[in-house]
Design an enzyme around this catalytic site. Sequence first.
Site, mmCIF file in Angstrom:
data_model
loop_
_atom_site.group_PDB
_atom_site.id
_atom_site.type_symbol
_atom_site.label_atom_id
_atom_site.label_comp_id
_atom_site.label_asym_id
_atom_site.label_seq_id
_atom_site.Cartn_x
_atom_site.Cartn_y
_atom_site.Cartn_z
ATOM 1 N N ASP A 1 0.823 -1.211 0.000
ATOM 2 C CA ASP A 1 0.000 0.000 0.000
ATOM 3 C C ASP A 1 0.862 1.269 0.000
ATOM 4 O O ASP A 1 2.016 1.244 0.430
ATOM 5 C CB ASP A 1 -0.893 0.037 1.255
ATOM 6 C CG ASP A 1 -2.067 -0.934 1.166
ATOM 7 O OD1 ASP A 1 -2.074 -1.765 0.244
ATOM 8 O OD2 ASP A 1 -2.953 -0.862 2.035
ATOM 9 N N HIS B 1 3.638 -1.875 3.610
ATOM 10 C CA HIS B 1 3.564 -0.478 3.176
ATOM 11 C C HIS B 1 4.869 -0.025 2.527
ATOM 12 O O HIS B 1 5.953 -0.403 2.969
ATOM 13 C CB HIS B 1 3.265 0.440 4.363
ATOM 14 C CG HIS B 1 1.851 0.367 4.821
ATOM 15 N ND1 HIS B 1 1.422 -0.561 5.731
ATOM 16 C CD2 HIS B 1 0.746 1.101 4.477
ATOM 17 C CE1 HIS B 1 0.116 -0.395 5.943
ATOM 18 N NE2 HIS B 1 -0.312 0.599 5.196
HETATM 19 ZN ZN LIG Z 1 -2.536 3.358 3.024
#
Ligand SMILES: [Zn+2]
Length: 249
Positions: free
Chosen positions: A70, A217
Amino acid sequence: MRRALILWNILSPGAFILLWAAGHFWIGLAPLFAGHMAALFATLNPGCSWWGPVRTDFPDIGQPVWLTFDDGPDPDDTPWILEQLRRRDLKAAFFLIGENALRHPDLVRAILADGHLLGNHTQTHPQFSFWRLMPRAVRREIADCSAALAKITGSAPALFRPPAGHKNLFVHPALEKLGLRLMGWTVRGFDGSRSDPQAVLRRLLSGITPGSVVLLHEGRIAADGTRLIQSTLPPVLAAVENLARGNAG
Ligand SMILES: [Zn+2]
């Protein structure tokens, strides 16, 4: 469940007023409070499907685990991640922030050229306010990101993941209009908020099993100033390879 939750929150204020008028304040307050709590739980709990489906059914391409990244693309992390995946011949899904994608269109095209999936992760990533956005703002965040990715790649994405996994009652109707599916995860190490690679890794590695969807992430810095993903991804990839060998054997 979605309809029941909406109906409950529409009817319970009326019931509360009637019961209060009849002298039953606390009896009336209980369903009102419960309705609000249920709505809040559905909104803030990433895995809860009460507002609409939260899916983890990524395509079966013979990999034991789906890795998902992400918040990219990130000029420091994306090329490095792509190289690691290429070496091990693994495919992943990248949920991109529209503004980042527009800043680094070459990275978006590089992700796609390597055969990975692209997903919509909103245009500006309002992670602290997405859960309370009104319908028009929700639609704009999602539609603008899809438009940005379509402009760069020539086609709109089919997958969506909300910031922090939060989704209110306006998100699924907006997704349906844009042909998007809301994708969740089954394992995360909280690398979005933690900066200790060992703590992140402990949690990730204890959760990864065949069929896992792992949330990672891009763009995060570890406590010692290094790129967090460079500490966490290699052991995760080793764990995925071990599972693949186990499946093959
Ligand atoms: Zn995010």
